[in-house]
Design a protein around this motif. Structure first.
Motif, PDB file in Angstrom:
ATOM      1  N   ARG A 184     -58.234  61.915  70.918  1.00 42.09           N
ATOM      2  CA  ARG A 184     -58.515  63.188  70.261  1.00 42.09           C
ATOM      3  C   ARG A 184     -59.944  63.603  70.564  1.00 42.09           C
ATOM      4  O   ARG A 184     -60.878  62.811  70.397  1.00 42.09           O
ATOM      5  N   HIS A 185     -60.113  64.849  70.998  1.00 42.32           N
ATOM      6  CA  HIS A 185     -61.447  65.347  71.355  1.00 42.32           C
ATOM      7  C   HIS A 185     -61.696  66.677  70.632  1.00 42.32           C
ATOM      8  O   HIS A 185     -60.834  67.554  70.659  1.00 42.32           O
ATOM      9  N   PRO A 186     -62.863  66.831  69.998  1.00 45.00           N
ATOM     10  CA  PRO A 186     -63.168  68.110  69.355  1.00 45.00           C
ATOM     11  C   PRO A 186     -63.485  69.175  70.398  1.00 45.00           C
ATOM     12  O   PRO A 186     -64.098  68.880  71.429  1.00 45.00           O
ATOM     13  N   VAL A 187     -63.043  70.395  70.141  1.00 44.57           N
ATOM     14  CA  VAL A 187     -63.368  71.493  71.043  1.00 44.57           C
ATOM     15  C   VAL A 187     -64.856  71.801  70.973  1.00 44.57           C
ATOM     16  O   VAL A 187     -65.495  72.114  71.958  1.00 44.57           O
ATOM     17  N   SER A 188     -65.437  71.667  69.794  1.00 44.58           N
ATOM     18  CA  SER A 188     -66.857  71.930  69.586  1.00 44.58           C
ATOM     19  C   SER A 188     -67.585  70.628  69.305  1.00 44.58           C
ATOM     20  O   SER A 188     -67.104  69.786  68.537  1.00 44.58           O
ATOM     21  N   VAL A 189     -68.768  70.457  69.918  1.00 49.61           N
ATOM     22  CA  VAL A 189     -69.575  69.274  69.652  1.00 49.61           C
ATOM     23  C   VAL A 189     -70.008  69.250  68.199  1.00 49.61           C
ATOM     24  O   VAL A 189     -70.067  68.192  67.565  1.00 49.61           O
ATOM     25  N   GLU A 190     -70.288  70.419  67.644  1.00 48.55           N
ATOM     26  CA  GLU A 190     -70.696  70.494  66.243  1.00 48.55           C
ATOM     27  C   GLU A 190     -69.589  69.992  65.328  1.00 48.55           C
ATOM     28  O   GLU A 190     -69.851  69.325  64.327  1.00 48.55           O
ATOM     29  N   GLU A 191     -68.357  70.324  65.656  1.00 49.08           N
ATOM     30  CA  GLU A 191     -67.240  69.829  64.876  1.00 49.08           C
ATOM     31  C   GLU A 191     -67.158  68.314  64.970  1.00 49.08           C
ATOM     32  O   GLU A 191     -66.892  67.620  63.989  1.00 49.08           O
ATOM     33  N   GLY A 192     -67.394  67.783  66.172  1.00 53.56           N
ATOM     34  CA  GLY A 192     -67.385  66.333  66.353  1.00 53.56           C
ATOM     35  C   GLY A 192     -68.484  65.654  65.553  1.00 53.56           C
ATOM     36  O   GLY A 192     -68.268  64.598  64.947  1.00 53.56           O
ATOM     37  N   ARG A 193     -69.663  66.243  65.537  1.00 55.34           N
ATOM     38  CA  ARG A 193     -70.768  65.679  64.763  1.00 55.34           C
ATOM     39  C   ARG A 193     -70.449  65.708  63.267  1.00 55.34           C
ATOM     40  O   ARG A 193     -70.779  64.773  62.531  1.00 55.34           O
ATOM     41  N   ARG A 194     -69.807  66.785  62.816  1.00 53.25           N
ATOM     42  CA  ARG A 194     -69.436  66.880  61.394  1.00 53.25           C
ATOM     43  C   ARG A 194     -68.439  65.777  61.028  1.00 53.25           C
ATOM     44  O   ARG A 194     -68.574  65.116  59.990  1.00 53.25           O
ATOM     45  N   LEU A 195     -67.449  65.567  61.886  1.00 48.22           N
ATOM     46  CA  LEU A 195     -66.470  64.510  61.632  1.00 48.22           C
ATOM     47  C   LEU A 195     -67.137  63.138  61.619  1.00 48.22           C
ATOM     48  O   LEU A 195     -66.828  62.291  60.776  1.00 48.22           O
ATOM     49  N   ALA A 196     -68.070  62.927  62.573  1.00 51.31           N
ATOM     50  CA  ALA A 196     -68.773  61.644  62.642  1.00 51.31           C
ATOM     51  C   ALA A 196     -69.610  61.414  61.387  1.00 51.31           C
ATOM     52  O   ALA A 196     -69.678  60.287  60.870  1.00 51.31           O
ATOM     53  N   GLU A 197     -70.230  62.472  60.889  1.00 48.27           N
ATOM     54  CA  GLU A 197     -71.040  62.345  59.676  1.00 48.27           C
ATOM     55  C   GLU A 197     -70.170  61.957  58.489  1.00 48.27           C
ATOM     56  O   GLU A 197     -70.554  61.112  57.663  1.00 48.27           O
ATOM     57  N   GLU A 198     -68.989  62.547  58.393  1.00 50.08           N
ATOM     58  CA  GLU A 198     -68.072  62.199  57.305  1.00 50.08           C
ATOM     59  C   GLU A 198     -67.650  60.733  57.413  1.00 50.08           C
ATOM     60  O   GLU A 198     -67.567  60.024  56.401  1.00 50.08           O
ATOM     61  N   ILE A 199     -67.393  60.284  58.643  1.00 50.62           N
ATOM     62  CA  ILE A 199     -66.965  58.895  58.845  1.00 50.62           C
ATOM     63  C   ILE A 199     -68.057  57.919  58.437  1.00 50.62           C
ATOM     64  O   ILE A 199     -67.810  56.941  57.724  1.00 50.62           O
ATOM     65  N   VAL A 200     -69.294  58.179  58.857  1.00 52.21           N
ATOM     66  CA  VAL A 200     -70.369  57.230  58.576  1.00 52.21           C
ATOM     67  C   VAL A 200     -70.740  57.241  57.097  1.00 52.21           C
ATOM     68  O   VAL A 200     -71.182  56.216  56.549  1.00 52.21           O
ATOM     69  N   ARG A 201     -70.543  58.351  56.405  1.00 55.56           N
ATOM     70  CA  ARG A 201     -70.797  58.381  54.959  1.00 55.56           C
ATOM     71  C   ARG A 201     -69.751  57.562  54.213  1.00 55.56           C
ATOM     72  O   ARG A 201     -70.073  56.877  53.238  1.00 55.56           O
ATOM     73  N   ARG A 202     -68.498  57.639  54.682  1.00 54.56           N
ATOM     74  CA  ARG A 202     -67.430  56.867  54.036  1.00 54.56           C
ATOM     75  C   ARG A 202     -67.499  55.392  54.404  1.00 54.56           C
ATOM     76  O   ARG A 202     -67.207  54.528  53.573  1.00 54.56           O
ATOM     77  N   GLU A 203     -67.873  55.118  55.652  1.00 51.67           N
ATOM     78  CA  GLU A 203     -67.880  53.744  56.159  1.00 51.67           C
ATOM     79  C   GLU A 203     -69.213  53.464  56.844  1.00 51.67           C
ATOM     80  O   GLU A 203     -69.312  53.513  58.075  1.00 51.67           O
ATOM     81  N   PRO A 204     -70.249  53.168  56.087  1.00 56.77           N
ATOM     82  CA  PRO A 204     -71.585  52.967  56.689  1.00 56.77           C
ATOM     83  C   PRO A 204     -71.615  51.865  57.738  1.00 56.77           C
ATOM     84  O   PRO A 204     -72.452  51.892  58.633  1.00 56.77           O
ATOM     85  N   GLY A 205     -70.731  50.888  57.646  1.00 58.01           N
ATOM     86  CA  GLY A 205     -70.757  49.783  58.582  1.00 58.01           C
ATOM     87  C   GLY A 205     -69.929  49.987  59.834  1.00 58.01           C
ATOM     88  O   GLY A 205     -69.831  49.083  60.668  1.00 58.01           O
ATOM     89  N   VAL A 206     -69.335  51.164  59.999  1.00 53.70           N
ATOM     90  CA  VAL A 206     -68.482  51.407  61.161  1.00 53.70           C
ATOM     91  C   VAL A 206     -69.298  51.326  62.452  1.00 53.70           C
ATOM     92  O   VAL A 206     -70.458  51.736  62.490  1.00 53.70           O
ATOM     93  N   SER A 207     -68.688  50.780  63.502  1.00 49.96           N
ATOM     94  CA  SER A 207     -69.407  50.647  64.768  1.00 49.96           C
ATOM     95  C   SER A 207     -69.554  52.006  65.451  1.00 49.96           C
ATOM     96  O   SER A 207     -68.796  52.949  65.170  1.00 49.96           O
ATOM     97  N   LEU A 208     -70.528  52.100  66.344  1.00 51.01           N
ATOM     98  CA  LEU A 208     -70.742  53.354  67.063  1.00 51.01           C
ATOM     99  C   LEU A 208     -69.534  53.722  67.910  1.00 51.01           C
ATOM    100  O   LEU A 208     -69.138  54.893  67.962  1.00 51.01           O
ATOM    101  N   ARG A 209     -68.948  52.743  68.574  1.00 51.31           N
ATOM    102  CA  ARG A 209     -67.803  53.032  69.443  1.00 51.31           C
ATOM    103  C   ARG A 209     -66.619  53.548  68.634  1.00 51.31           C
ATOM    104  O   ARG A 209     -65.921  54.473  69.044  1.00 51.31           O
ATOM    105  N   GLU A 210     -66.384  52.946  67.480  1.00 52.39           N
ATOM    106  CA  GLU A 210     -65.268  53.394  66.640  1.00 52.39           C
ATOM    107  C   GLU A 210     -65.530  54.795  66.099  1.00 52.39           C
ATOM    108  O   GLU A 210     -64.641  55.647  66.071  1.00 52.39           O
ATOM    109  N   MET A 211     -66.761  55.049  65.676  1.00 53.14           N
ATOM    110  CA  MET A 211     -67.117  56.372  65.170  1.00 53.14           C
ATOM    111  C   MET A 211     -66.976  57.415  66.271  1.00 53.14           C
ATOM    112  O   MET A 211     -66.465  58.521  66.038  1.00 53.14           O
ATOM    113  N   ALA A 212     -67.409  57.069  67.489  1.00 53.94           N
ATOM    114  CA  ALA A 212     -67.299  58.002  68.609  1.00 53.94           C
ATOM    115  C   ALA A 212     -65.841  58.264  68.948  1.00 53.94           C
ATOM    116  O   ALA A 212     -65.447  59.405  69.218  1.00 53.94           O
ATOM    117  N   ARG A 213     -65.020  57.209  68.931  1.00 54.91           N
ATOM    118  CA  ARG A 213     -63.601  57.366  69.269  1.00 54.91           C
ATOM    119  C   ARG A 213     -62.891  58.271  68.267  1.00 54.91           C
ATOM    120  O   ARG A 213     -62.138  59.166  68.644  1.00 54.91           O
TER     121      ARG A 213
END
Length: 340
Positions: A184-213
């Motif tokens: 799954r790829h976001p059409v907008s980078v900003e949308e991707g950053r927003r999703l990543a921010e939500e993920i890291v707030r919910r799961e602070p210990g998530v790895s970078l690769r998993e968050m990026a995926r």
């Protein structure tokens, strides 16, 4: 399509299986053995050819009874996914049976398989056929990226993007799309950053690769989002340059892991760089070659840094010092991303 060469593989039980190709296997999970069915039981089905069967091409195939591969048929309906010309030729010869490979997917997935198989082999599809197929697949698979649809239909990704922009169907304008890699790829980078921010707030210990995926962004962007979200960021580049190297970098620089002189540093780097240059995954890829050029340029500069420092005018010292420290910080950040 009628000169398609079905790839034959040996099953563990000794039987033959026919692989339908990427589109067929993706859509239907179908790898089946070759069967034989009555010619009269088969029906026309999923051909992307707007003008139907070419009588001329079918006549050419009449003489190729022993050279054409099995046709592809949807098991549930006995409709032809690929091979209408071969079926027409078999009927013209008076054949009662014909070899088939069964396809176990849905109607929309059978059409996708029909398009890709016809694009890859046999009588070429016309431009009109390909554009019509792209529009139909865009309607049935709006979650697919432009490049993925383009690769199936044999058209340019820009062409699919144009068709999508013209569409008034809201489902065609999704923010997240599935690429050729199945991710799954976001059409907008900003949308991707927003999703990543939500993920890291919910799961602070998530790895970078998993968050990026999961958010469809690069690992570097994920690193930037995480450090800003969790307050782990160092001072911005300008502040870091003004304040000098960070405490962490000073501590690292004072350890025995980093040589004290440029000559010592080259002695450490050169063997490692030589290994990287010989690695095929870097040497024969565009991204890898770009990275190797950057590393080689850095090493070349290190060997000349003393001479360069002596020749720089005094009024340029502070700006260059700020740039050098910012670059050092960037390389340090890169090393942290690699450690992840």
């Amino acid at each position: 399509m009628d000169r398609h060469e079905v790839q034959m593989k040996r099953r563990p039980d000794g039987g033959d299986t026919a692989q339908l190709g990427k589109a067929g296997s993706e859509a239907a999970h179908a790898v089946r053995h070759v069967d034989t069915v009555d010619v009269g039981s088969l029906r026309a089905g999923f051909s992307p050819r707007l003008d139907g069967v070419s009588a001329r091409h079918a006549r050419l195939l009449v003489e190729l009874a022993d050279e054409v591969p099995p046709i592809v048929v949807q098991r549930s309906s006995l409709r032809v996914v690929d091979g209408m010309h071969r079926l027409r030729a078999a009927r013209a010869r008076g054949d009662r049976q014909i070899p088939v490979v069964y396809f176990d997917g849905s109607d929309v997935d059978a059409f996708v398989a029909a398009v890709q198989l016809n694009v890859e082999h046999g009588l070429p599809l016309t431009t009109r056929d390909r554009l019509a197929a792209a529009e139909r697949i865009l309607a049935s698979h709006p979650q697919w990226s432009d490049r993925r649809i383009a690769s199936v239909c044999g058209v340019a990704a820009k062409t699919v993007a144009t068709l999508r922009r013209r569409s008034t169907d809201e489902s065609h304008h999704l923010n997240i799309r599935i690429g050729r890699d199945g991710r799954r790829h976001p059409v907008s980078v900003e949308e991707g950053r927003r999703l990543a921010e939500e993920i890291v707030r919910r799961e602070p210990g998530v790895s970078l690769r998993e968050m990026a995926r999961r958010s469809g962004i690069s690992v570097g962007t994920a690193f930037d989002v995480r450090r800003k979200t969790l307050g782990e960021a160092r001072a911005p580049a300008a502040e870091a340059a003004a304040a000098g190297p960070s405490a962490e970098m000073r501590d690292s620089a004072s350890t025995d892991r980093l040589p004290a002189t440029a000559q010592d540093l080259k002695a450490v780097i050169r063997p490692q760089l030589a290994r990287l240059i010989e690695d095929p995954s870097l040497r024969y890829t565009d991204h890898g070659k770009a990275l190797l050029r950057l590393l080689s340029a850095t090493l070349a500069f290190i060997s000349q840094s003393a001479n360069a420092a002596e020749t720089v005018p005094a009024h340029c010292h502070e700006p260059l010092r700020a740039v050098a420290q910012a670059c050092a910080g960037g390389w340090h950040q890169f090393s942290e991303m690699l450690s992840e």
